[in-house]
Design an enzyme around this catalytic site. Structure first.
Site, PDB file in Angstrom:
ATOM      1  N   HIS A 154     -37.057  16.515   8.789  1.00 52.17           N
ATOM      2  CA  HIS A 154     -37.130  17.759   8.019  1.00 52.17           C
ATOM      3  C   HIS A 154     -37.278  17.452   6.540  1.00 52.17           C
ATOM      4  O   HIS A 154     -37.218  16.290   6.132  1.00 52.17           O
ATOM      5  CB  HIS A 154     -35.889  18.632   8.252  1.00 52.17           C
ATOM      6  N   HIS A 201     -32.144  22.751  11.384  1.00 55.02           N
ATOM      7  CA  HIS A 201     -33.172  23.096  10.397  1.00 55.02           C
ATOM      8  C   HIS A 201     -34.368  22.168  10.540  1.00 55.02           C
ATOM      9  O   HIS A 201     -34.239  20.983  10.786  1.00 55.02           O
ATOM     10  CB  HIS A 201     -32.644  23.082   8.963  1.00 55.02           C
ATOM     11  N   HIS A 216     -35.773  16.184  -0.858  1.00 55.50           N
ATOM     12  CA  HIS A 216     -35.736  14.991  -0.005  1.00 55.50           C
ATOM     13  C   HIS A 216     -36.522  15.225   1.283  1.00 55.50           C
ATOM     14  O   HIS A 216     -36.737  16.354   1.708  1.00 55.50           O
ATOM     15  CB  HIS A 216     -34.300  14.578   0.335  1.00 55.50           C
ATOM     16  N   HIS A 248     -22.240  16.878   6.142  1.00 54.35           N
ATOM     17  CA  HIS A 248     -22.545  18.207   5.634  1.00 54.35           C
ATOM     18  C   HIS A 248     -21.644  19.248   6.302  1.00 54.35           C
ATOM     19  O   HIS A 248     -21.300  19.108   7.485  1.00 54.35           O
ATOM     20  CB  HIS A 248     -23.993  18.594   5.957  1.00 54.35           C
ATOM     21  N   TYR A 257     -27.909   9.720   1.411  1.00 54.54           N
ATOM     22  CA  TYR A 257     -29.097   9.956   0.592  1.00 54.54           C
ATOM     23  C   TYR A 257     -29.364   8.749  -0.295  1.00 54.54           C
ATOM     24  O   TYR A 257     -28.430   8.154  -0.848  1.00 54.54           O
ATOM     25  CB  TYR A 257     -28.912  11.182  -0.296  1.00 54.54           C
ATOM     26  N   GLU A 267     -33.358  10.924   3.158  1.00 58.95           N
ATOM     27  CA  GLU A 267     -32.082  11.047   3.847  1.00 58.95           C
ATOM     28  C   GLU A 267     -32.172  10.359   5.195  1.00 58.95           C
ATOM     29  O   GLU A 267     -33.188  10.429   5.877  1.00 58.95           O
ATOM     30  CB  GLU A 267     -31.742  12.524   4.062  1.00 58.95           C
TER      31      GLU A 267
END
Length: 309
Positions: A154, A201, A216, A248, A257, A267
């Protein structure tokens, strides 16, 4: 969820400052597989467990950042319909000929309200993952080379007009809102996390005055232990680590990261949860943004917020 339209992120084209240095980094530190080079000087990569010919494309430039991100759709009929739907919605589109990217079919290109160039395509050559499609093993030696992510997963992008952007992706392209972050007024959107699949996501957007910015790109790993191994490999190679390993709150994923040699943030991500279009979106209030982004520290890092390409 039935796959009826946009299926997944398919490729990202990045600008890098030193192509040779970047090729070495993406091949030997990240552990991607080089799959080709074209007459324009671009270098193509895929993650070991991806089957399509390419997912990361690098080109030499005088500034870092993202040129475009492409999403694969179910079939050519879907591509034609989505092109018509975008135009009917008032979004201009452009056709990019098959073969302009190696082993990739015709693409439909458009610009989002956040100022990002995106494209849809239906065809890309299946080169496999090094295993037979009959009686395959669960992994191959290249999965142990470098960090060895499973796939390009993503992106998080920064730009204006994210309310309009959310409407475009949900009303035209079939994405659904998974999580959102609210501004201080408790109404306006600071961030959106959207999916075209079961993933927590496939894209995320943060409200930012300057359009077309990359925060990112993310690569999927199989476990928290592999994220920790990635951190070791980064340190061994003196990679500039931004933050992590940590977790997260938003999406629940575990993460680290870091920056490539050109300053593009990437990431390494694992976990997260499955989502469906009928799930009510999760909401994060402005006072808990730190917890949402970095659940362990419960606070934000200024470099994480401000460094974009």
């Amino acid at each position: 969820m039935a796959t009826t339209g946009v299926m997944r992120p398919g490729h990202i084209q990045l600008r890098v400052l030193d192509l040779d240095e970047s090729v070495d980094f993406y091949k030997n530190v990240l552990g991607l597989v080089e799959t080709g080079r074209d007459d324009a000087g671009r270098v193509y990569f895929k993650a070991w467990d991806e089957r399509d010919h390419n997912s990361v494309i690098l080109r030499q430039a005088d500034r870092a950042g993202m040129d475009l991100i492409g999403f694969k759709v179910k079939d050519r009929a879907t591509l034609e319909q989505l092109d018509k739907d975008l135009q009917a919605y008032g979004v201009p589109t452009e056709r990019i000929a098959a073969g302009e990217l190696l082993e990739t079919g015709e693409r439909v290109r458009f610009t989002t309200p956040t100022g990002h160039v995106m494209e849809l395509y239906a065809d890309k050559t299946d080169v496999g993952n090094g295993q037979s499609y009959t009686n395959p093993d669960p992994w191959i030696p290249s999965s142990e080379h470098g960090i060895g992510p499973h796939r390009f997963d993503h992106c998080l992008l920064y730009g204006p007009n994210i309310e309009e952007n959310l409407k475009l992706f949900t009303e035209v392209l079939g994405f659904h809102l998974v999580e959102r972050v609210l501004m201080e007024d408790g109404k306006a959107l600071l961030g959106t996390f959207i999916s075209c699949s079961h993933k927590a996501h496939d894209l995320a957007f943060i409200c930012h005055p300057e359009p077309g910015k990359l925060h990112h790109l993310s690569f999927l790993l199989g476990s928290w232990e592999q994220v920790l191994r990635a951190a070791d490999i980064m340190s061994m190679n003196k990679v500039s680590i931004d933050i992590g390993p940590t977790r997260h709150g938003i999406t629940r994923g575990t993460t680290i990261y870091a920056f490539d040699p050109s300053g593009n943030r990437f990431e390494t991500f694992s976990g997260g949860y499955e989502t469906y279009p009928d799930h009510q979106p999760l909401t994060w209030t402005f006072d808990e943004v730190g917890t949402g982004i970095f659940y362990h520290d419960r606070k934000l890092n200024e470099r994480f917020l401000s460094v974009l390409t």
